[in-house]
Write an enzyme that holds these catalytic residues in place. Structure first.
Site, PDB file in Angstrom:
ATOM      1  N   ASP A 407       0.629  -1.170   0.023  1.00  0.00           N
ATOM      2  CA  ASP A 407      -0.248  -0.100   0.022  1.00  0.00           C
ATOM      3  C   ASP A 407       1.087   1.110  -0.064  1.00  0.00           C
ATOM      4  O   ASP A 407       1.756   0.689   0.487  1.00  0.00           O
ATOM      5  CB  ASP A 407      -1.166  -0.207   1.398  1.00  0.00           C
ATOM      6  CG  ASP A 407      -1.703   1.312   1.161  1.00  0.00           C
ATOM      7  OD1 ASP A 407      -2.315   1.593   0.414  1.00  0.00           O
ATOM      8  OD2 ASP A 407      -1.908   1.594   2.765  1.00  0.00           O
ATOM      9  N   GLU A 507      -8.308  14.555   7.683  1.00  0.00           N
ATOM     10  CA  GLU A 507      -9.375  15.519   8.704  1.00  0.00           C
ATOM     11  C   GLU A 507      -9.334  16.345   9.171  1.00  0.00           C
ATOM     12  O   GLU A 507      -9.188  17.739   9.269  1.00  0.00           O
ATOM     13  CB  GLU A 507     -10.713  15.152   8.604  1.00  0.00           C
ATOM     14  CG  GLU A 507     -11.908  14.068   7.420  1.00  0.00           C
ATOM     15  CD  GLU A 507     -13.111  13.995   8.115  1.00  0.00           C
ATOM     16  OE1 GLU A 507     -12.518  13.168   9.399  1.00  0.00           O
ATOM     17  OE2 GLU A 507     -14.059  13.903   7.348  1.00  0.00           O
ATOM     18  N   ARG A 602      -1.824  14.996  -1.293  1.00  0.00           N
ATOM     19  CA  ARG A 602      -3.132  14.264  -1.686  1.00  0.00           C
ATOM     20  C   ARG A 602      -4.473  15.358  -1.875  1.00  0.00           C
ATOM     21  O   ARG A 602      -4.625  16.484  -1.321  1.00  0.00           O
ATOM     22  CB  ARG A 602      -3.557  13.744  -0.168  1.00  0.00           C
ATOM     23  CG  ARG A 602      -2.070  12.378  -0.039  1.00  0.00           C
ATOM     24  CD  ARG A 602      -2.318  11.891   1.319  1.00  0.00           C
ATOM     25  NE  ARG A 602      -3.832  11.270   1.857  1.00  0.00           N
ATOM     26  CZ  ARG A 602      -4.275  10.046   1.407  1.00  0.00           C
ATOM     27  NH1 ARG A 602      -3.515   9.332   0.780  1.00  0.00           N
ATOM     28  NH2 ARG A 602      -5.464  10.024   2.349  1.00  0.00           N
ATOM     29  N   ASP A 801      -6.784  -2.785   3.352  1.00  0.00           N
ATOM     30  CA  ASP A 801      -5.503  -3.816   2.863  1.00  0.00           C
ATOM     31  C   ASP A 801      -5.700  -5.634   3.400  1.00  0.00           C
ATOM     32  O   ASP A 801      -4.671  -6.163   3.667  1.00  0.00           O
ATOM     33  CB  ASP A 801      -4.305  -3.397   3.772  1.00  0.00           C
ATOM     34  CG  ASP A 801      -3.610  -1.777   3.200  1.00  0.00           C
ATOM     35  OD1 ASP A 801      -4.499  -1.889   1.861  1.00  0.00           O
ATOM     36  OD2 ASP A 801      -3.319  -0.744   3.139  1.00  0.00           O
TER      37      ASP A 801
END
Length: 1164
Positions: A407, A507, A602, A801
């Site tokens: 990942d 967040e 991101r 994952d």
């Protein structure tokens, strides 16, 4: 008991419907037609056995193993027919293996029973008969109202009824369930939240209807019907209303909840995972070898039986004068006699199958797995986390990995987000000293004022600060019951004392950024959210929360503004927001998002939608209907969400940076040099993923990047794959990297798997972006089941994952910030990606060579053991006379040859750990299961047969011509002959292992020479004393007589040298003519004495750096001069790059207990 039996037989299944009805406080309907549902009690049972079923159940499980079952059959054959060896020879080793395994499993189960009793006996408080009663946890029933105080764990799965807070909310942590340490807010329905006393709860009339027990921690579907003043009020229940067993109450004085799932039906118990049994390549090879040896055994038994009858065809051998047959033997059936003889030979040769192999392998794996946890190089000081082993069955598989699937977020990166840039209405902004400045502007304002921000920017910041599920913790004392004011910090506490908690690091970073800029989220209370906009407080009413899910890839909130309007704020991936946006700077924002992604940031896109009162009424009606549905709730909610989250007004986009973890680039490069291909599987957009792949070294700047993106049809996908395949063939010199997105991957896997695999295998690195969790598992399965059957490893840190981790041959969880789901479902867990290099290149290398040698050596020493028995039959007319005494047959594998190979398999190191890490290419030497190839297996087997022939015929040449070897003229008998063969064999197989040993510790010396010494001492005692409990004692004085002959000693030395010298010559020849990379590394580490510690010096330095063998050091000084300063050299020399005190526990320079030596370079 009868009910339990009926349930086990399937006659009385515990649940008859898809839903369960729970009457709060067990107030059942008074009509006589109601039949209460039956529910499980609240006992947790993690144990496997009981006192009554331990023996039969454990025996059944153990005899399911082929080797154990085989030896049981042999033992029964020995009991039923007249066999040449005592049943004890098979029964005792079998009993030993079964007993050791049973004791180990029984002890582990006793610990589980002990833990269960502690949990089940914990004190809890329940509301019964109008009062608060203390009882044991196991006595809680479904429907009981349970009281839980602050910092206590929930004893059952509860639907929250009320708390000490006026709004009926509470905060919990679920660290023990999923590892998430952030505070989560849970809610009660308004009708029950007012019931804060026992008397009010006793008077409460309510019914909970919910789904039957489900293992999904994040899914709960139900509704509660409260009867007030004769009127039924129905409220929906979801995961936010359910308090899970094992979670802990925080920042709340007390709560009351009704038990809905108890005991083994609670979600925590349903998540007790029985891991799918993964079998290593070594285990598969071992089973193949066992079958081959079983064939050899059958061949020897059949051949011996046939030769016996061929020999007995002559009358003089069929019934010699000294062995006349009885009348019954003459008249017995030839077929039965043939079968009986065949079984007798089978028993005689059965030790060619090593029964103790399984128990030794289990012990090696179990004990060896501790080295990973003890390795200080795999310890992460910042998080205080060490590597952990969840299964020891796959240790050697770490040395066979060919593909690593990783990942990105949290695995290659830190998962620590920092706000960097944003785009608002088509204009890019960046944060500078707590101010939001357009691109190109500098921080020239004299103060921190940000009043210049206009309406669009403020609306964007409000959307970011309100559209989230962040919780706040304040440094303030507990408030008295009922006096909770979530906004009390406005008057008494500075906002600097606030700490945000979020399940998503994105967040948290965004909310902290808006706070720095001037729009601070200051708290929430029930359905009220408060923000402080440039010093002015504003309260919004939270009408609905549309939770994030992996399919929508967005989350939304519907709020009532201070002015009375209704607005939807939503944020998510650009592919989930932009297609539904109808206004705003869509193209400019899309361009900015791509620019952010190219920088490796991101991205999230933010949008809003304003509702008219009529539109909101429709929205509220749809959401309420979907949330109260008991059937197909998820599907109905998805339809409602899709209806609401459309016609959006685009506000802008955010860009946060996720820093790379330390030494990621070096780790990926080391894996590549080791011949391991690395695939990155991520859910990020492809620009972000490519940028991170380049920065972490997964993709090189000189690499030719091939793309399989945005394919819309099967034909288009197939054509693109063919183009890529041609391009790879044309540019075969250049390294290629492949980028695939989720949609194109679905098409490629549908009908073009073979073509896709051909392209992938010719690429040095593959990056799959926009991947769903199940797609990750599909990719792993695709490689795993390809014709080459490569060994795969998956590594990740999040719940998304888990499927990939479970699918791969080896699954590794990262102890990151996304919970513990990946760790709980993995085979191994490490704190950082960089530790993967040592885990594979060092631990994997060591584990593989150790167990590969262990397996081969076991078969070798058993061939040496049984082949002389087979050869002996040619000299005793196939009369099934045993060559060895029964005690020797029994103890050969248990005592005489077991410990050296076990210690070898725990401590052997072909090359020093530093060399393995600095030269990753050494990993290639053991790839493809090379040490357990058929060629290697054949070598060990042939070697075993050769040594067996030398043992037998060497002893035969000495004694075969009736030569007297005793001073008094006596000659040796058959037991002396067998003992001579056995003595030579024990010495030879032990010294053979000594030749294979490269890394000598004091343990190796102790068990190697100790095993030989033990054999001699045992034989002297066994044959030198008349034991009253033995029926016969054929070996009396045999061993003493053998050792009293100088010729026997000479024969032992000559035979041992004859066996081992060719092996020594072969090793020397191969090392000089065809050395492997590993052997070259061993030679390069053999530095002169002035630059490296010798093997013996490392022994001197073992015990806390003090001399444990000063006499040996002195002798070494006289003979070689290598250890001139004795043990003190360990302290004084600069060769040991670490100082320590006399009281400090001493470890090796690579900070690993694994090496058991302070050497930094060794010539062992």
């Amino acid at each position: 008991m009868l009910r339990w039996i009926r349930q086990q037989l399937g006659v009385d299944p515990p649940h008859q419907s898809d839903t369960r009805t729970v009457y709060v406080a067990n107030r059942f309907p008074q009509n006589g037609h109601y039949i209460p549902q039956r529910f499980a009690d609240n006992r947790i049972i993690s144990s496997k056995y009981t006192v009554w079923n331990f023996v039969p159940k454990n025996l059944f499980e153990q005899f399911r193993r082929i080797a154990n079952f085989y030896f049981l059959i042999i033992f029964l054959v020995q009991l039923m027919i007249d066999t040449p060896t005592s049943p004890i020879t098979s029964g005792l080793p079998l009993f030993f293996v079964i007993t050791v395994t049973a004791i180990k499993q029984g002890y582990e189960d006793w610990l589980r029973h002990k833990a269960d009793n502690e949990v089940n006996g914990a004190p809890v408080f329940v509301v019964r008969s109008g009062s608060l009663v203390q009882t044991k946890s196991k006595n809680i029933r479904v429907g009981d109202i349970v009281r839980v105080a602050k910092d206590e764990t929930f004893p059952v799965d509860l639907v929250l009824l009320s708390s000490d807070r006026a709004d009926g909310t509470c905060h919990i942590t679920t660290a023990s369930l999923d590892g998430e340490t952030n505070l989560k807010t849970h809610f009660s329905v308004p009708e029950t939240s007012v019931c804060q006393s026992v008397s009010q709860l006793e008077a409460l009339q309510a019914v909970v209807e919910c789904q039957q027990p489900d293992a999904d921690l994040y899914r709960f579907v139900g509704r509660i019907t409260v009867i007030q003043h004769g009127e039924e009020i129905v409220r929906p229940l979801g995961p936010e209303n359910l308090l899970l067993r094992g979670a802990r109450l925080k920042n709340t004085k007390e709560i009351f909840g009704v038990a809905v799932y108890t005991g083994m039906e609670s979600k925590m118990a349903l998540n007790y995972k029985c891991k799918s049994q993964k079998r290593s390549a070594v285990e598969k090879s071992m089973n193949t070898f066992l079958i081959i040896y079983l064939v050899i055994l059958l061949f020897e038994a059949i051949l011996s039986t046939i030769l016996k009858y061929a020999w007995q065809a002559e009358e003089k051998w069929n019934e010699p004068f000294y062995n006349q047959k009885t009348e019954q033997e003459r008249n017995s059936s030839p077929i039965l006699k043939f079968i009986s003889d065949f079984l007798a030979f089978l028993v005689l040769y059965n030790f060619i199958i090593p029964i103790s192999l399984y128990v030794t392998v289990e012990m090696q794996k179990f004990l060896g797995s501790f080295f990973i946890g003890w390795d200080l190089d795999l310890y992460h000081e910042e998080s205080d986390q060490k590597a952990q082993v969840n299964t020891s069955d796959l240790n050697e598989e770490l040395g066979q990995v060919e593909y690593v699937f990783t990942d990105k977020t949290g695995t290659l990166t830190e998962n620590e987000m920092h706000f960097r840039e944003c785009s608002i209405k088509g204009t890019k902004y960046r944060e500078v000293n707590g101010k939001l400045l357009p691109e190109g502007m500098t921080d020239d304002s004299p103060d921190g004022s940000v009043a210049h921000l206009i309406g669009d920017e403020v609306l964007f910041l409000k959307a970011v600060s309100l559209c989230h599920t962040v919780q706040i913790s304040y440094d303030q004392p507990d408030l008295p019951l009922g006096a909770s004011d979530p906004f009390s910090h406005v008057n008494g506490f500075s906002s600097n004392h606030m700490e945000y908690y979020a399940s998503s690091p994105d967040e948290k970073a965004l909310v902290e950024a808006t706070k720095r800029i001037g729009v601070a989220f200051t708290g929430s209370s029930g359905d009220t959210m408060e923000i402080k906009t440039f010093g002015k407080f504003e309260k919004y009413k939270l009408l609905h929360l549309l939770e994030f899910d992996a399919n929508r890839r967005r989350m939304s909130v519907i709020l009532q503004t201070p002015s009375g309007g209704t607005v939807l704020f939503t944020k998510g991936a650009e592919s989930a927001i932009l297609p539904f946006a109808t206004s705003g700077e869509i193209e400019k924002t899309r361009l900015h998002v791509d620019e952010f992604a190219l920088k490796g940031l991101r991205t999230l896109v933010v949008a809003c939608r304003h509702f008219s009162p009529e539109e909101y009424m429709d929205v509220d009606k749809r959401l309420t209907a979907a949330r109260t549905a008991l059937q197909q709730r998820e599907e109905k909610l998805q339809e409602a969400f899709d209806f609401i989250e459309r016609d959006l007004q685009l506000l802008g986009a955010t860009a946060v940076e996720d820093k790379l973890q330390d030494k990621v680039q070096e780790t990926i490069e080391a894996l590549r040099l080791a011949g391991i291909k690395v695939w990155v599987l991520t859910g990020d957009k492809h620009e972000t993923a490519v940028s991170v792949s380049l920065s972490c070294g997964h993709f090189h700047r000189t690499m030719n990047i091939l793309e399989l993106l945005q394919q819309r049809s099967d034909n288009e996908c197939a054509e693109q794959l063919r183009r890529l395949a041609r391009r790879i063939k044309e540019d075969h010199v250049i390294q290629h990297g492949l980028v695939v997105d989720g949609a194109s991957l679905s098409l490629a896997l549908r009908e073009h798997e073979k073509l896709f695999m051909e392209v992938c295998k010719n690429c040095s690195a593959v990056l799959c972006c926009r991947m769903a969790p199940l797609q990750k598992a599909k990719v792993v399965r695709l490689l795993k089941t390809s014709p080459e059957k490569p060994i795969t490893l998956a590594i990740g840190d999040g719940a998304n994952d888990v499927s990939m981790i479970q699918e791969a041959h080896v699954g590794i969880g990262i102890m990151g910030k996304e919970g513990r789901q990946a760790v709980r479902n993995s085979d191994y867990a490490i704190a950082r990606f960089k530790f993967l290099a040592k885990l594979l290149l060092v631990h994997g290398h060591f584990y593989y060579i150790r167990i590969a040698t262990l397996v081969q050596y076991f078969f070798y020493k058993n061939v040496c053991f049984i082949t002389p028995q087979f050869l002996y039959q040619f000299f005793c007319l196939f009369s099934q006379q045993t060559l060895y005494d029964s005690v020797y047959l029994t103890l050969y594998n248990i005592c005489f040859t077991s410990l050296p190979i076990l210690v070898y398999s725990l401590f052997e190191q072909l090359v020093h750990p530093h060399a393995l890490q600095s030269k990753p290419c050494l990993y290639r030497d053991i790839s493809k299961n090379s040490l357990l190839s058929f060629r290697t297996f054949l070598y060990w087997t042939v070697l075993g047969f050769c040594h067996a022939f030398i043992f037998f015929f060497g002893s035969y040449i000495l004694m075969g011509e009736d030569t007297t070897l005793m001073g008094n003229g006596q000659m040796f008998g058959n037991w002396t002959f067998g003992t001579l063969v056995f003595t030579v064999m024990v010495i030879t197989v032990t010294l053979k292992l000594a030749l294979e040993t490269h890394f000598w510790t004091w343990m190796n010396h102790f068990v190697t020479w100790g095993s030989i010494a033990f054999y001699f001492i045992f034989s002297l005692f066994y044959g030198g004393i008349i034991w009253p409990f033995l029926h016969t004692q054929d070996m009396y004085f045999v061993f003493v007589q053998l050792l009293s002959s100088g010729s026997a000693w000479f024969a032992i030395i000559i035979i041992v040298i004859t066996c081992l010298s060719p092996d020594v010559f072969k090793k020397v020849l191969y090392r000089h003519l065809q050395p492997t990379s590993t052997q070259n590394s061993q030679q390069s580490l053999s530095a002169p004495p002035a630059q490296a510690l010798s093997c013996m010096e490392s022994l001197c330095c073992y015990q806390q750096g003090q001399s444990g063998c000063s006499r040996l050091a002195s002798l070494l000084d006289q003979m070689t001069g290598h250890c001139k300063a004795g043990a003190s050299n360990c302290h004084a020399s600069s060769r040991c790059n670490r100082s320590w005190s006399d009281t400090e526990t001493f470890y090796s320079n690579d900070r690993s207990i694994l090496t058991l030596s302070p050497i930094e370079g060794t010539r062992c």
